[in-house]
Design a protein around this motif. Structure first.
Motif, PDB file in Angstrom:
ATOM      1  N   SER A 212      48.941  49.330  27.136  1.00 33.39           N
ATOM      2  CA  SER A 212      49.682  48.707  28.235  1.00 33.39           C
ATOM      3  C   SER A 212      50.716  47.752  27.656  1.00 33.39           C
ATOM      4  CB  SER A 212      48.740  47.911  29.152  1.00 33.39           C
ATOM      5  OG  SER A 212      48.249  46.771  28.473  1.00 33.39           O
ATOM      6  N   CYS A 213      51.578  47.240  28.516  1.00 29.76           N
ATOM      7  CA  CYS A 213      52.526  46.225  28.049  1.00 29.76           C
ATOM      8  C   CYS A 213      51.790  44.912  27.794  1.00 29.76           C
ATOM      9  CB  CYS A 213      53.649  46.029  29.062  1.00 29.76           C
ATOM     10  SG  CYS A 213      54.902  44.879  28.502  1.00 29.76           S
ATOM     11  N   THR A 214      50.725  44.678  28.558  1.00 36.36           N
ATOM     12  CA  THR A 214      49.948  43.458  28.346  1.00 36.36           C
ATOM     13  C   THR A 214      49.363  43.447  26.933  1.00 36.36           C
ATOM     14  OG1 THR A 214      49.397  43.499  30.693  1.00 36.36           O
ATOM     15  CG2 THR A 214      48.083  42.044  29.310  1.00 36.36           C
TER      16      THR A 214
ATOM     17  N   LEU B  57      52.202  42.866  24.446  1.00 36.60           N
ATOM     18  CA  LEU B  57      52.609  41.457  24.350  1.00 36.60           C
ATOM     19  C   LEU B  57      51.611  40.661  23.510  1.00 36.60           C
ATOM     20  CD1 LEU B  57      53.725  40.912  28.062  1.00 36.60           C
ATOM     21  CD2 LEU B  57      55.241  40.809  26.061  1.00 36.60           C
TER      22      LEU B  57
ATOM     23  N   SER C 123      57.515  35.707  36.627  1.00 41.64           N
ATOM     24  CA  SER C 123      57.261  37.013  36.013  1.00 41.64           C
ATOM     25  C   SER C 123      55.871  37.445  36.428  1.00 41.64           C
ATOM     26  CB  SER C 123      57.336  36.904  34.488  1.00 41.64           C
ATOM     27  OG  SER C 123      57.175  38.174  33.888  1.00 41.64           O
ATOM     28  N   PHE C 124      55.562  38.707  36.188  1.00 35.14           N
ATOM     29  CA  PHE C 124      54.197  39.158  36.402  1.00 35.14           C
ATOM     30  C   PHE C 124      53.288  38.326  35.494  1.00 35.14           C
ATOM     31  CE2 PHE C 124      50.718  42.318  35.638  1.00 35.14           C
ATOM     32  CZ  PHE C 124      50.159  42.181  36.892  1.00 35.14           C
TER      33      PHE C 124
ATOM     34  N   ALA D  70      51.010  38.778  33.517  1.00 35.26           N
ATOM     35  CA  ALA D  70      50.700  39.245  32.159  1.00 35.26           C
ATOM     36  C   ALA D  70      51.562  38.537  31.107  1.00 35.26           C
ATOM     37  CB  ALA D  70      50.893  40.752  32.068  1.00 35.26           C
ATOM     38  N   THR D  71      52.773  38.156  31.475  1.00 30.98           N
ATOM     39  CA  THR D  71      53.663  37.482  30.520  1.00 30.98           C
ATOM     40  C   THR D  71      53.010  36.190  30.028  1.00 30.98           C
ATOM     41  OG1 THR D  71      55.526  38.360  31.797  1.00 30.98           O
ATOM     42  CG2 THR D  71      56.026  36.657  30.180  1.00 30.98           C
TER      43      THR D  71
ATOM     44  N   VAL E  20      62.070  37.535  29.324  1.00 29.44           N
ATOM     45  CA  VAL E  20      61.761  38.699  30.175  1.00 29.44           C
ATOM     46  C   VAL E  20      63.066  39.309  30.673  1.00 29.44           C
ATOM     47  CG1 VAL E  20      60.535  39.470  32.255  1.00 29.44           C
ATOM     48  CG2 VAL E  20      59.634  37.536  30.938  1.00 29.44           C
TER      49      VAL E  20
ATOM     50  N   GLN F 253      63.832  40.745  33.571  1.00 28.11           N
ATOM     51  CA  GLN F 253      63.126  40.885  34.846  1.00 28.11           C
ATOM     52  C   GLN F 253      63.754  41.950  35.760  1.00 28.11           C
ATOM     53  OE1 GLN F 253      60.283  40.986  36.498  1.00 28.11           O
ATOM     54  NE2 GLN F 253      59.924  38.905  35.798  1.00 28.11           N
TER      55      GLN F 253
ATOM     56  N   ASP G 230      59.891  40.617  26.665  1.00 29.13           N
ATOM     57  CA  ASP G 230      59.071  41.339  27.630  1.00 29.13           C
ATOM     58  C   ASP G 230      60.015  42.297  28.344  1.00 29.13           C
ATOM     59  OD1 ASP G 230      57.667  42.311  29.794  1.00 29.13           O
ATOM     60  OD2 ASP G 230      56.659  40.407  30.239  1.00 29.13           O
TER      61      ASP G 230
ATOM     62  N   CYS H 215      59.979  46.184  32.195  1.00 29.60           N
ATOM     63  CA  CYS H 215      60.731  46.874  33.251  1.00 29.60           C
ATOM     64  C   CYS H 215      62.048  47.440  32.755  1.00 29.60           C
ATOM     65  CB  CYS H 215      61.046  45.888  34.378  1.00 29.60           C
ATOM     66  SG  CYS H 215      59.628  45.019  35.007  1.00 29.60           S
TER      67      CYS H 215
ATOM     68  N   HIS I  81      53.392  51.573  33.206  1.00 26.48           N
ATOM     69  CA  HIS I  81      52.676  51.551  34.483  1.00 26.48           C
ATOM     70  C   HIS I  81      53.530  52.302  35.516  1.00 26.48           C
ATOM     71  CE1 HIS I  81      51.509  49.736  38.351  1.00 26.48           C
ATOM     72  NE2 HIS I  81      50.325  49.605  37.802  1.00 26.48           N
TER      73      HIS I  81
ATOM     74  N   LYS J 176      56.909  51.190  36.859  1.00 27.78           N
ATOM     75  CA  LYS J 176      58.075  51.011  35.982  1.00 27.78           C
ATOM     76  C   LYS J 176      58.906  52.302  35.930  1.00 27.78           C
ATOM     77  CE  LYS J 176      55.977  47.247  35.655  1.00 27.78           C
ATOM     78  NZ  LYS J 176      55.531  46.219  34.786  1.00 27.78           N
TER      79      LYS J 176
ATOM     80  N   ASP K 174      49.054  54.524  32.557  1.00 28.52           N
ATOM     81  CA  ASP K 174      49.123  53.174  32.014  1.00 28.52           C
ATOM     82  C   ASP K 174      49.569  53.367  30.567  1.00 28.52           C
ATOM     83  OD1 ASP K 174      48.613  50.641  33.273  1.00 28.52           O
ATOM     84  OD2 ASP K 174      46.617  51.373  33.805  1.00 28.52           O
ATOM     85  N   GLY K 175      50.186  52.367  30.009  1.00 28.91           N
ATOM     86  CA  GLY K 175      50.609  52.507  28.615  1.00 28.91           C
ATOM     87  C   GLY K 175      51.660  51.477  28.270  1.00 28.91           C
TER      88      GLY K 175
HETATM   89  C1  LIG Z   1      54.431  45.184  34.613  1.00 32.25           C
HETATM   90  C2  LIG Z   1      54.749  44.052  33.782  1.00 32.25           C
HETATM   91  C3  LIG Z   1      53.905  43.659  32.729  1.00 32.25           C
HETATM   92  C4  LIG Z   1      52.562  44.288  32.481  1.00 32.25           C
HETATM   93  O1  LIG Z   1      52.639  45.649  32.146  1.00 32.25           O
HETATM   94  P1  LIG Z   1      51.301  46.509  32.034  1.00 32.25           P
HETATM   95  O2  LIG Z   1      51.752  47.753  31.326  1.00 32.25           O
HETATM   96  O3  LIG Z   1      50.842  46.790  33.426  1.00 32.25           O
HETATM   97  O4  LIG Z   1      50.319  45.745  31.245  1.00 32.25           O
HETATM   98  C5  LIG Z   1      54.313  42.602  31.937  1.00 32.25           C
HETATM   99  N1  LIG Z   1      55.464  41.952  32.156  1.00 32.25           N
HETATM  100  C6  LIG Z   1      56.296  42.291  33.159  1.00 32.25           C
HETATM  101  C7  LIG Z   1      57.578  41.546  33.347  1.00 32.25           C
HETATM  102  C8  LIG Z   1      55.951  43.342  34.018  1.00 32.25           C
HETATM  103  O5  LIG Z   1      56.771  43.641  35.028  1.00 32.25           O
END
Ligand SMILES: *Cc1c(COP(=O)(O)O)cnc(C)c1O
Length: 391
Positions: free
Chosen positions: A53-55, A58, A79-80, A82-83, A125, A127, A151, A154, A182, A185, A191-192
């Motif tokens: 995932s992006c999480t 990061l 931001s989401f 996860a950032t 980010v 965004q 980040d 997106c 996700h 996106k 997921d990835g």
């Molecule tokens: C969706 C998103 C993430 C998390 O991505 P995942 O692949 O769901 O872990 C992190 N940062 C931003 C800005 C996002 O939009």
């Protein structure tokens, strides 16, 4: 119902997953390797490392640049979650700065005001697919000796005018960029995520950590031939996901181009609606329009508009969340910029993050995806006009 987003999946992806299913190799393997190479070529990076995932991307990126407990990382609250969470995973502190209300990205003029001896990096980010001012961020970071992690969850296919030419996000312009696959996106693998970098050392670390830090040692017998020197994770992508990703990569140029056409359509269709603000691309940026975010007039109740649109069969949401407003971060002394006691903000508002909060509560994200057609766009515009009482 017109959804807010929809992944562009079809027969190409169904055909693609036959490969791992027929071969029986479904874990991380040759498809992941090929996906990484194709992805690196597209964004123009030297290395690309696929993860779950992006999480997780990061998390690994921040660990790779050496973020440690107590370090400070300058980022946005807008931001989401996860950032900000990825910084907390390492015991470091996110230092939130406000956004520019025009492009919803980090307002770079605040960076130097919050730098301290403990500042390690900037986590910026891109965004909603709109590139942030990465050229300026990189210049500031070089001057101050900070790392830059992007980040780019997106921002696949977004472009930036950087040192005299157009380049894709993810080269990367900072030290490391992280992407998300996700379904919300631009490109999806269910997921990835992907980590891109120009530095071999960062890539090597991320590859090791994504697979439990497992290292093979040659010429040693039996169990000794596999060694774990450090704590690692299971952040692997598998070959079924990568096969889907490769099929998606074939269409990525088309996907981005179509979304740009739809963004242009919105500009002409929405012209009639009074008091709303449409997103603007700065001269130096081209968005992939991962999300299309408009700003409602100040006197309008956002929730009422979302409800009215939903009744007409159109899904919309409010603006991007602000991490500092969530219970998990609200209680932290550092969450509203720095040292809340000093700035004396009330519990639900932060003076330093005013534009972030305003964007969250004034914006409306409206449908944007590959298959959205012009008739649906017109329907969205007329419903919005009605919801704003302009009919
Ligand atoms: C969706 C998103 C993430 C998390 O991505 P995942 O692949 O769901 O872990 C992190 N940062 C931003 C800005 C996002 O939009």
């Amino acid at each position: 119902m017109i959804p807010i987003a929809k992944p562009s999946l079809g027969w190409e992806e169904i055909e693609a997953i036959r490969r791992p299913l027929v071969s029986g190799w479904v874990a991380q393997g040759p498809e992941v390797r090929a996906f990484e190479e194709e992805f690196a070529k597209y964004v123009g990076s030297r290395y690309a490392c696929a993860v779950s995932s992006c999480t997780s991307a990061l998390h690994l990126a921040l660990r790779a640049i050496g973020v440690r407990p107590g370090d400070e990382v300058i980022t946005v609250s807008h931001s989401f979650i996860a950032t900000a969470n990825s910084i907390r995973f390492l015991g470091a502190i996110p230092i939130f700065i406000d956004i520019d209300p025009e492009n919803y990205n980090m307002n770079t003029s605040y960076i130097e005001r919050v730098v301290t001896k403990r500042t390690k990096a900037i986590l910026c980010v891109h965004q909603m697919g709109m590139p942030c001012e990465i050229e300026k961020i990189v210049d500031i970071s070089k001057r101050l000796g900070l790392f830059v992690v992007e980040d780019a969850a997106c921002a696949l296919g977004s472009e930036i005018y950087f040192k005299g030419g157009w380049e894709r996000i993810g080269k990367p312009h900072g030290d490391i960029a992280c992407f998300s696959f996700h379904p919300r996106k631009i490109l999806t693998t269910g997921d990835g995520g992907m980590i891109t970098t120009r530095k071999k050392e960062f890539d090597k670390k991320c590859r090791m950590w994504r697979n439990h830090s497992k290292v093979s040692v040659e010429n040693l017998p039996g169990w000794e031939s596999i060694v774990f020197h450090e704590i690692g994770y299971n952040y692997r992508m598998n070959d079924i996901q990568a096969a889907i990703g490769r099929a998606q990569m074939h269409k990525i140029c088309n996907i981005v181009e179509e979304r740009r056409k739809k963004a242009m359509n919105y500009i002409s269709i929405m012209k009639k609606i009074k008091g709303i603000e449409l997103p603007k691309e700065p001269r130096w940026a081209r968005s992939n329009w991962q999300s299309y975010c408009i700003r409602l007039p100040r006197n309008v109740n956002q929730l009422e508009v979302i409800k009215k649109m939903s009744k007409k069969g159109i899904q919309t949401t409010g603006g991007i969340m602000c991490a500092h407003r969530e219970p998990v971060y609200r209680k932290e002394p550092w969450s509203c910029g720095k040292q809340r006691e000093i700035c004396g903000c009330p519990p639900t508002h932060c003076e330093r993050l005013k534009e972030s909060e305003r964007a969250q509560s004034e914006c409306l994200i409206i449908p944007m995806y590959y298959e959205l057609d012009i008739e649906e766009q017109k329907e969205i515009a007329s419903s919005l006009g009605e919801a704003l009482g302009q009919e």
